[in-house]
Design a protein around this motif. Sequence first.
Motif, mmCIF file in Angstrom:
data_model
loop_
_atom_site.group_PDB
_atom_site.id
_atom_site.type_symbol
_atom_site.label_atom_id
_atom_site.label_comp_id
_atom_site.label_asym_id
_atom_site.label_seq_id
_atom_site.Cartn_x
_atom_site.Cartn_y
_atom_site.Cartn_z
ATOM 1 N N GLY A 205 0.824 -1.198 0.000
ATOM 2 C CA GLY A 205 0.000 0.000 0.000
ATOM 3 C C GLY A 205 0.852 1.239 0.000
ATOM 4 N N GLY A 206 0.255 2.328 0.411
ATOM 5 C CA GLY A 206 0.928 3.599 0.352
ATOM 6 C C GLY A 206 1.635 3.940 1.642
ATOM 7 N N ALA A 207 2.527 4.879 1.567
ATOM 8 C CA ALA A 207 3.223 5.359 2.751
ATOM 9 C C ALA A 207 2.348 6.369 3.473
ATOM 10 N N ALA A 208 2.788 6.798 4.645
ATOM 11 C CA ALA A 208 1.978 7.707 5.449
ATOM 12 C C ALA A 208 1.779 9.049 4.776
ATOM 13 N N ASP A 209 2.699 9.450 3.878
ATOM 14 C CA ASP A 209 2.567 10.747 3.234
ATOM 15 C C ASP A 209 1.736 10.689 1.969
ATOM 16 N N GLY A 210 1.219 9.509 1.617
ATOM 17 C CA GLY A 210 0.378 9.380 0.439
ATOM 18 C C GLY A 210 1.133 9.282 -0.856
ATOM 19 N N VAL A 211 2.469 9.349 -0.818
ATOM 20 C CA VAL A 211 3.245 9.300 -2.043
ATOM 21 C C VAL A 211 3.381 7.880 -2.546
ATOM 22 N N GLY A 212 3.113 6.902 -1.706
ATOM 23 C CA GLY A 212 3.206 5.507 -2.116
ATOM 24 C C GLY A 212 4.367 4.834 -1.436
ATOM 25 N N GLY A 213 4.174 3.623 -1.003
ATOM 26 C CA GLY A 213 5.227 2.882 -0.338
ATOM 27 C C GLY A 213 5.501 1.602 -1.072
ATOM 28 N N ALA A 214 5.468 0.474 -0.363
ATOM 29 C CA ALA A 214 5.725 -0.807 -0.984
ATOM 30 C C ALA A 214 4.637 -1.135 -1.992
ATOM 31 N N GLU A 215 5.042 -1.779 -3.092
ATOM 32 C CA GLU A 215 4.080 -2.183 -4.104
ATOM 33 C C GLU A 215 3.129 -3.219 -3.524
ATOM 34 N N PRO A 216 1.804 -3.045 -3.702
ATOM 35 C CA PRO A 216 0.876 -4.034 -3.170
ATOM 36 C C PRO A 216 1.153 -5.419 -3.718
ATOM 37 N N LYS A 217 0.971 -6.439 -2.902
ATOM 38 C CA LYS A 217 1.221 -7.807 -3.318
ATOM 39 C C LYS A 217 0.020 -8.421 -4.024
ATOM 40 N N CYS A 218 -1.017 -7.656 -4.230
ATOM 41 C CA CYS A 218 -2.176 -8.161 -4.945
ATOM 42 C C CYS A 218 -2.656 -7.081 -5.900
ATOM 43 N N CYS A 219 -3.468 -7.468 -6.842
ATOM 44 C CA CYS A 219 -3.947 -6.490 -7.830
ATOM 45 C C CYS A 219 -5.406 -6.789 -8.150
ATOM 46 N N SER A 220 -6.230 -6.835 -7.116
ATOM 47 C CA SER A 220 -7.627 -7.197 -7.323
ATOM 48 C C SER A 220 -8.584 -6.213 -6.679
ATOM 49 N N SER A 221 -8.121 -4.996 -6.367
ATOM 50 C CA SER A 221 -9.022 -3.986 -5.829
ATOM 51 C C SER A 221 -9.899 -3.453 -6.947
ATOM 52 N N GLU A 222 -10.894 -2.629 -6.586
ATOM 53 C CA GLU A 222 -11.752 -2.049 -7.588
ATOM 54 C C GLU A 222 -10.975 -1.158 -8.567
ATOM 55 N N VAL A 223 -9.904 -0.503 -8.078
ATOM 56 C CA VAL A 223 -9.080 0.342 -8.940
ATOM 57 C C VAL A 223 -8.351 -0.509 -9.976
ATOM 58 N N ASP A 224 -7.782 -1.622 -9.551
ATOM 59 C CA ASP A 224 -7.091 -2.525 -10.478
ATOM 60 C C ASP A 224 -8.058 -3.088 -11.516
ATOM 61 N N GLN A 225 -9.232 -3.489 -11.086
ATOM 62 C CA GLN A 225 -10.186 -4.097 -12.005
ATOM 63 C C GLN A 225 -10.744 -3.095 -13.005
ATOM 64 N N LEU A 226 -10.853 -1.834 -12.601
ATOM 65 C CA LEU A 226 -11.373 -0.807 -13.510
ATOM 66 C C LEU A 226 -10.322 -0.307 -14.493
ATOM 67 N N PHE A 227 -9.087 -0.143 -14.001
ATOM 68 C CA PHE A 227 -8.080 0.524 -14.828
ATOM 69 C C PHE A 227 -6.891 -0.373 -15.191
ATOM 70 N N GLY A 228 -6.797 -1.568 -14.564
ATOM 71 C CA GLY A 228 -5.709 -2.471 -14.899
ATOM 72 C C GLY A 228 -4.403 -2.090 -14.246
#
Length: 228
Positions: A205-228
């Motif tokens: 998920g993302g880091a505390a500052d919202g800039v992004g942290g470690a890459e998620p280990k899954c890709c099945s959220s609604e964002v992934d399913q809508l935009f790939g």
Amino acid sequence: MWDDVAAAAVDPDILSRRVRFVPARRASQPAATSALVRVLNPGVASTGKARSDVRNGDGGALPASQSAPAGPAPLFPPERLLGMLGWSSVRGAGPGLSNLGQTCFMNAALQALAHLPPLAQLCLSRHHSRGCRVLGWCAYCELEALIVELHGSAARSLAPTAMAGKFRLIARHFRPDRPQDAHEFLLGLLSRMRSAAAEGKCGGGGAADGVGGAEPKCCSSEVDQLFG
């Protein structure tokens, strides 16, 4: 003229040949170490039985040992997303977005997202913010609040000042009062939303500052399913 020269150089026998497709003898299996590969049509259902439509080269069903394993349950149910492809009710055109100084690129991307039926309906139900686990500023929550305002306001235009004030958290090289690329802004925003949707749910998920942290280990959220 170039097309005529290219056509003359092609062997006519090649153009008349039919392409013959041969069924694969084994089901393709993604590498176990690949975190971003999601099997869309797994060969083994959740019951552990081989699917009848997965065939080998001889037309017979593949054994379970050669079928792709079933993946983990998606973060967001795909069937629910399919039910949101159309608007649940008729909506008129909402307010415009004010230009805050070279922010036309941002406004174009935000309006496109705000009028995408599945995403808009998720935001109107406050799907993400009700369970958000991001510490600090969250791009997904910010977009959700803006979409709720856009679809509920009777004003002629709104000023997306909160989003404009976080340019650096969406793309580090963005600067206020400078024209930027709408596609680049959209990609940066979707990346932050993807991290926010997976935060605390699948080991990334993302880091505390919202800039992004470690890459998620899954890709099945609604964002992934809508935009790939």
